[in-house]
Design a protein around this motif. Structure first.
Motif, mmCIF file in Angstrom:
data_model
loop_
_atom_site.group_PDB
_atom_site.id
_atom_site.type_symbol
_atom_site.label_atom_id
_atom_site.label_comp_id
_atom_site.label_asym_id
_atom_site.label_seq_id
_atom_site.Cartn_x
_atom_site.Cartn_y
_atom_site.Cartn_z
ATOM 1 N N PHE A 1 3.394 99.713 53.451
ATOM 2 C CA PHE A 1 3.381 100.663 52.337
ATOM 3 C C PHE A 1 4.789 100.966 51.834
ATOM 4 O O PHE A 1 5.001 101.153 50.640
ATOM 5 C CB PHE A 1 2.645 101.946 52.726
ATOM 6 C CG PHE A 1 1.150 101.771 52.761
ATOM 7 C CD1 PHE A 1 0.438 101.486 51.603
ATOM 8 C CD2 PHE A 1 0.457 101.876 53.956
ATOM 9 C CE1 PHE A 1 -0.938 101.309 51.635
ATOM 10 C CE2 PHE A 1 -0.914 101.703 53.997
ATOM 11 C CZ PHE A 1 -1.617 101.419 52.834
ATOM 12 N N SER A 2 5.761 101.004 52.728
ATOM 13 C CA SER A 2 7.147 101.211 52.308
ATOM 14 C C SER A 2 7.627 100.040 51.458
ATOM 15 O O SER A 2 8.313 100.233 50.455
ATOM 16 C CB SER A 2 8.063 101.373 53.524
ATOM 17 O OG SER A 2 7.699 102.511 54.262
ATOM 18 N N GLY A 3 7.260 98.833 51.864
ATOM 19 C CA GLY A 3 7.628 97.648 51.089
ATOM 20 C C GLY A 3 6.991 97.654 49.707
ATOM 21 O O GLY A 3 7.639 97.330 48.709
ATOM 22 N N ILE A 4 5.717 98.027 49.642
ATOM 23 C CA ILE A 4 5.026 98.113 48.355
ATOM 24 C C ILE A 4 5.692 99.180 47.481
ATOM 25 O O ILE A 4 5.944 98.952 46.298
ATOM 26 C CB ILE A 4 3.523 98.406 48.552
ATOM 27 C CG1 ILE A 4 2.837 97.208 49.196
ATOM 28 C CG2 ILE A 4 2.855 98.774 47.221
ATOM 29 C CD1 ILE A 4 1.432 97.493 49.706
ATOM 30 N N PHE A 5 5.963 100.346 48.073
ATOM 31 C CA PHE A 5 6.620 101.441 47.350
ATOM 32 C C PHE A 5 7.952 100.973 46.775
ATOM 33 O O PHE A 5 8.230 101.154 45.585
ATOM 34 C CB PHE A 5 6.829 102.616 48.325
ATOM 35 C CG PHE A 5 7.655 103.734 47.777
ATOM 36 C CD1 PHE A 5 7.117 104.665 46.910
ATOM 37 C CD2 PHE A 5 8.991 103.869 48.140
ATOM 38 C CE1 PHE A 5 7.878 105.710 46.403
ATOM 39 C CE2 PHE A 5 9.761 104.903 47.650
ATOM 40 C CZ PHE A 5 9.202 105.826 46.768
ATOM 41 N N ASN A 6 8.787 100.353 47.607
ATOM 42 C CA ASN A 6 10.098 99.891 47.143
ATOM 43 C C ASN A 6 9.973 98.796 46.092
ATOM 44 O O ASN A 6 10.716 98.791 45.105
ATOM 45 C CB ASN A 6 10.937 99.419 48.325
ATOM 46 C CG ASN A 6 11.434 100.563 49.176
ATOM 47 O OD1 ASN A 6 11.492 101.705 48.741
ATOM 48 N ND2 ASN A 6 11.794 100.271 50.409
ATOM 49 N N LEU A 7 9.045 97.876 46.286
ATOM 50 C CA LEU A 7 8.850 96.800 45.313
ATOM 51 C C LEU A 7 8.418 97.351 43.954
ATOM 52 O O LEU A 7 8.919 96.907 42.917
ATOM 53 C CB LEU A 7 7.817 95.795 45.827
ATOM 54 C CG LEU A 7 7.536 94.601 44.911
ATOM 55 C CD1 LEU A 7 8.794 93.759 44.709
ATOM 56 C CD2 LEU A 7 6.410 93.755 45.475
ATOM 57 N N LEU A 8 7.527 98.322 43.967
ATOM 58 C CA LEU A 8 7.099 98.931 42.697
ATOM 59 C C LEU A 8 8.275 99.560 41.966
ATOM 60 O O LEU A 8 8.401 99.434 40.744
ATOM 61 C CB LEU A 8 6.000 99.968 42.944
ATOM 62 C CG LEU A 8 4.639 99.415 43.359
ATOM 63 C CD1 LEU A 8 3.700 100.551 43.763
ATOM 64 C CD2 LEU A 8 4.031 98.579 42.255
ATOM 65 N N TRP A 9 9.162 100.223 42.707
ATOM 66 C CA TRP A 9 10.326 100.838 42.060
ATOM 67 C C TRP A 9 11.322 99.799 41.572
ATOM 68 O O TRP A 9 11.943 99.976 40.530
ATOM 69 C CB TRP A 9 11.004 101.842 42.994
ATOM 70 C CG TRP A 9 10.324 103.164 42.914
ATOM 71 C CD1 TRP A 9 9.563 103.753 43.870
ATOM 72 C CD2 TRP A 9 10.298 104.039 41.784
ATOM 73 N NE1 TRP A 9 9.071 104.944 43.408
ATOM 74 C CE2 TRP A 9 9.499 105.145 42.130
ATOM 75 C CE3 TRP A 9 10.846 103.997 40.516
ATOM 76 C CZ2 TRP A 9 9.268 106.210 41.258
ATOM 77 C CZ3 TRP A 9 10.609 105.049 39.652
ATOM 78 C CH2 TRP A 9 9.829 106.139 40.028
ATOM 79 N N ILE A 10 11.475 98.717 42.305
ATOM 80 C CA ILE A 10 12.388 97.654 41.857
ATOM 81 C C ILE A 10 11.854 97.014 40.581
ATOM 82 O O ILE A 10 12.601 96.795 39.623
ATOM 83 C CB ILE A 10 12.598 96.612 42.976
ATOM 84 C CG1 ILE A 10 13.436 97.234 44.100
ATOM 85 C CG2 ILE A 10 13.258 95.349 42.439
ATOM 86 C CD1 ILE A 10 13.486 96.427 45.366
ATOM 87 N N ILE A 11 10.546 96.734 40.550
ATOM 88 C CA ILE A 11 9.943 96.166 39.336
ATOM 89 C C ILE A 11 10.096 97.138 38.174
ATOM 90 O O ILE A 11 10.446 96.739 37.054
ATOM 91 C CB ILE A 11 8.461 95.809 39.575
ATOM 92 C CG1 ILE A 11 8.351 94.652 40.567
ATOM 93 C CG2 ILE A 11 7.761 95.463 38.254
ATOM 94 C CD1 ILE A 11 6.935 94.404 41.068
ATOM 95 N N THR A 12 9.858 98.410 38.434
ATOM 96 C CA THR A 12 10.013 99.436 37.391
ATOM 97 C C THR A 12 11.438 99.446 36.847
ATOM 98 O O THR A 12 11.652 99.491 35.635
ATOM 99 C CB THR A 12 9.632 100.832 37.942
ATOM 100 O OG1 THR A 12 8.262 100.780 38.365
ATOM 101 C CG2 THR A 12 9.802 101.905 36.899
ATOM 102 N N ALA A 13 12.413 99.418 37.746
ATOM 103 C CA ALA A 13 13.811 99.414 37.312
ATOM 104 C C ALA A 13 14.140 98.174 36.484
ATOM 105 O O ALA A 13 14.814 98.261 35.456
ATOM 106 C CB ALA A 13 14.741 99.502 38.529
ATOM 107 N N LEU A 14 13.641 97.022 36.914
ATOM 108 C CA LEU A 14 13.881 95.794 36.168
ATOM 109 C C LEU A 14 13.246 95.857 34.782
ATOM 110 O O LEU A 14 13.834 95.379 33.802
ATOM 111 C CB LEU A 14 13.363 94.575 36.942
ATOM 112 C CG LEU A 14 14.151 94.233 38.206
ATOM 113 C CD1 LEU A 14 13.455 93.121 38.973
ATOM 114 C CD2 LEU A 14 15.583 93.845 37.873
#
Length: 148
Positions: free
Chosen positions: A131-144
Protein backbone atom coordinates in the motif's frame (compact mmCIF):
# COMPACT_ATOMS: atom_id res chain seq x y z
CA UNK A 1 -6.29 34.30 -6.89
CA UNK A 2 -5.29 31.36 -9.07
CA UNK A 3 -1.58 32.11 -8.54
CA UNK A 4 -2.00 32.11 -4.76
CA UNK A 5 -3.88 28.81 -4.87
CA UNK A 6 -1.21 27.27 -7.11
CA UNK A 7 1.47 28.42 -4.66
CA UNK A 8 -0.43 26.88 -1.73
CA UNK A 9 -0.95 23.69 -3.74
CA UNK A 10 2.73 23.34 -4.67
CA UNK A 11 4.05 24.28 -1.22
CA UNK A 12 1.67 21.85 0.47
CA UNK A 13 2.75 19.10 -1.91
CA UNK A 14 6.43 19.69 -1.18
CA UNK A 15 6.15 20.27 2.57
CA UNK A 16 3.54 17.62 3.35
CA UNK A 17 3.72 14.90 0.72
CA UNK A 18 7.50 14.50 0.78
CA UNK A 19 7.65 13.62 4.48
CA UNK A 20 4.57 11.41 4.28
CA UNK A 21 5.96 9.49 1.30
CA UNK A 22 9.19 8.86 3.22
CA UNK A 23 7.54 7.89 6.51
CA UNK A 24 5.11 5.41 4.94
CA UNK A 25 8.04 3.75 3.18
CA UNK A 26 10.37 3.63 6.18
CA UNK A 27 7.90 2.36 8.78
CA UNK A 28 7.94 -1.32 7.79
CA UNK A 29 11.70 -1.76 8.26
CA UNK A 30 11.63 -0.21 11.71
CA UNK A 31 8.55 -2.25 12.61
CA UNK A 32 10.35 -5.50 11.79
CA UNK A 33 13.45 -4.50 13.78
CA UNK A 34 11.23 -3.52 16.73
CA UNK A 35 9.46 -6.90 16.51
CA UNK A 36 12.82 -8.51 17.20
CA UNK A 37 13.27 -6.44 20.37
CA UNK A 38 15.23 -3.43 19.09
CA UNK A 39 14.10 -0.56 21.34
CA UNK A 40 15.65 2.10 19.10
CA UNK A 41 13.65 0.72 16.18
CA UNK A 42 10.50 0.86 18.31
CA UNK A 43 11.18 4.53 18.95
CA UNK A 44 11.80 5.10 15.25
CA UNK A 45 8.60 3.23 14.31
CA UNK A 46 6.66 5.30 16.84
CA UNK A 47 8.07 8.52 15.40
CA UNK A 48 7.39 7.46 11.81
CA UNK A 49 3.80 6.56 12.67
CA UNK A 50 3.32 9.85 14.50
CA UNK A 51 4.60 11.80 11.50
CA UNK A 52 2.42 9.80 9.11
CA UNK A 53 -0.69 10.20 11.22
CA UNK A 54 -0.13 13.94 11.76
CA UNK A 55 1.08 14.99 8.32
CA UNK A 56 -1.23 12.54 6.52
CA UNK A 57 -4.54 14.25 7.33
CA UNK A 58 -2.92 17.65 6.69
CA UNK A 59 -1.88 16.41 3.26
CA UNK A 60 -5.54 16.72 2.23
CA UNK A 61 -4.60 20.34 1.58
CA UNK A 62 -2.86 19.18 -1.61
CA UNK A 63 -5.89 17.72 -3.46
CA UNK A 64 -8.23 20.34 -1.95
CA UNK A 65 -6.01 23.17 -3.19
CA UNK A 66 -5.71 21.38 -6.54
CA UNK A 67 -9.49 21.22 -6.84
CA UNK A 68 -9.71 24.91 -5.88
CA UNK A 69 -7.18 25.82 -8.59
CA UNK A 70 -9.11 23.71 -11.07
CA UNK A 71 -12.43 25.35 -10.21
CA UNK A 72 -11.11 28.92 -10.20
CA UNK A 73 -9.96 28.70 -13.79
CA UNK A 74 -12.13 26.13 -15.54
CA UNK A 75 -11.44 27.65 -18.95
CA UNK A 76 -7.74 26.82 -18.64
CA UNK A 77 -7.87 23.60 -16.61
CA UNK A 78 -11.31 22.16 -17.40
CA UNK A 79 -10.40 20.91 -20.86
CA UNK A 80 -7.14 19.28 -19.73
CA UNK A 81 -7.72 15.61 -18.95
CA UNK A 82 -4.45 15.34 -17.08
CA UNK A 83 -5.81 17.61 -14.36
CA UNK A 84 -8.93 15.47 -13.98
CA UNK A 85 -6.75 12.37 -13.67
CA UNK A 86 -4.37 14.10 -11.24
CA UNK A 87 -7.17 15.08 -8.90
CA UNK A 88 -8.62 11.58 -9.00
CA UNK A 89 -5.22 9.95 -8.30
CA UNK A 90 -4.48 12.38 -5.45
CA UNK A 91 -7.83 11.65 -3.80
CA UNK A 92 -7.32 7.87 -4.19
CA UNK A 93 -3.83 8.16 -2.67
CA UNK A 94 -5.14 10.19 0.25
CA UNK A 95 -7.93 7.65 0.91
CA UNK A 96 -5.38 4.80 0.87
CA UNK A 97 -3.30 6.70 3.41
CA UNK A 98 -6.18 7.52 5.75
CA UNK A 99 -8.20 4.30 5.40
CA UNK A 100 -5.46 1.69 5.04
CA UNK A 101 -1.91 2.76 5.89
CA UNK A 102 -2.44 4.78 9.06
CA UNK A 103 -4.79 2.20 10.69
CA UNK A 104 -2.40 -0.67 9.87
CA UNK A 105 0.54 1.26 11.30
CA UNK A 106 -1.49 1.98 14.42
CA UNK A 107 -2.44 -1.69 14.81
CA UNK A 108 1.11 -2.98 14.43
CA UNK A 109 2.52 -0.29 16.70
CA UNK A 110 -0.02 -1.18 19.40
CA UNK A 111 1.07 -4.83 19.16
CA UNK A 112 4.75 -3.82 19.37
CA UNK A 113 4.05 -1.78 22.49
CA UNK A 114 2.57 -4.81 24.22
CA UNK A 115 -1.06 -4.57 23.25
CA UNK A 116 -3.47 -7.50 23.31
CA UNK A 117 -3.64 -7.83 19.52
CA UNK A 118 -1.96 -10.73 17.80
CA UNK A 119 -0.31 -9.50 14.61
CA UNK A 120 1.33 -11.43 11.80
CA UNK A 121 4.19 -8.99 11.26
CA UNK A 122 5.45 -10.65 8.07
CA UNK A 123 2.00 -10.31 6.50
CA UNK A 124 1.61 -6.75 7.77
CA UNK A 125 5.03 -5.82 6.39
CA UNK A 126 4.04 -7.10 2.94
CA UNK A 127 0.67 -5.36 3.04
CA UNK A 128 2.08 -2.06 4.33
CA UNK A 129 4.86 -2.19 1.75
CA UNK A 130 2.35 -2.81 -1.03
CA UNK A 131 0.00 0.00 0.00
CA UNK A 132 2.90 2.38 0.65
CA UNK A 133 4.26 1.62 -2.81
CA UNK A 134 0.86 2.23 -4.40
CA UNK A 135 0.46 5.47 -2.41
CA UNK A 136 3.90 6.73 -3.49
CA UNK A 137 3.40 5.67 -7.11
CA UNK A 138 0.08 7.51 -7.30
CA UNK A 139 1.75 10.69 -6.04
CA UNK A 140 4.67 10.33 -8.45
CA UNK A 141 2.26 9.88 -11.38
CA UNK A 142 0.26 12.88 -10.15
CA UNK A 143 3.40 15.01 -9.96
CA UNK A 144 4.47 13.95 -13.45
CA UNK A 145 1.04 14.77 -14.86
CA UNK A 146 1.37 18.32 -13.55
CA UNK A 147 4.37 18.91 -15.80
CA UNK A 148 3.46 16.99 -18.96
Amino acid sequence: MTSLLIAIHVLAAVLLMGPVMITVSAYQGQMMKAKDGDTKALGAATTLHRLTSQYGPLSAIVPVAGIAVFLTNLSAFGSEGRFHISILLAVIAWVILIAVIIPRQKKTLAALEGGDQVVDFAKEKKQLSMFSGIFNLLWIITALLMFV
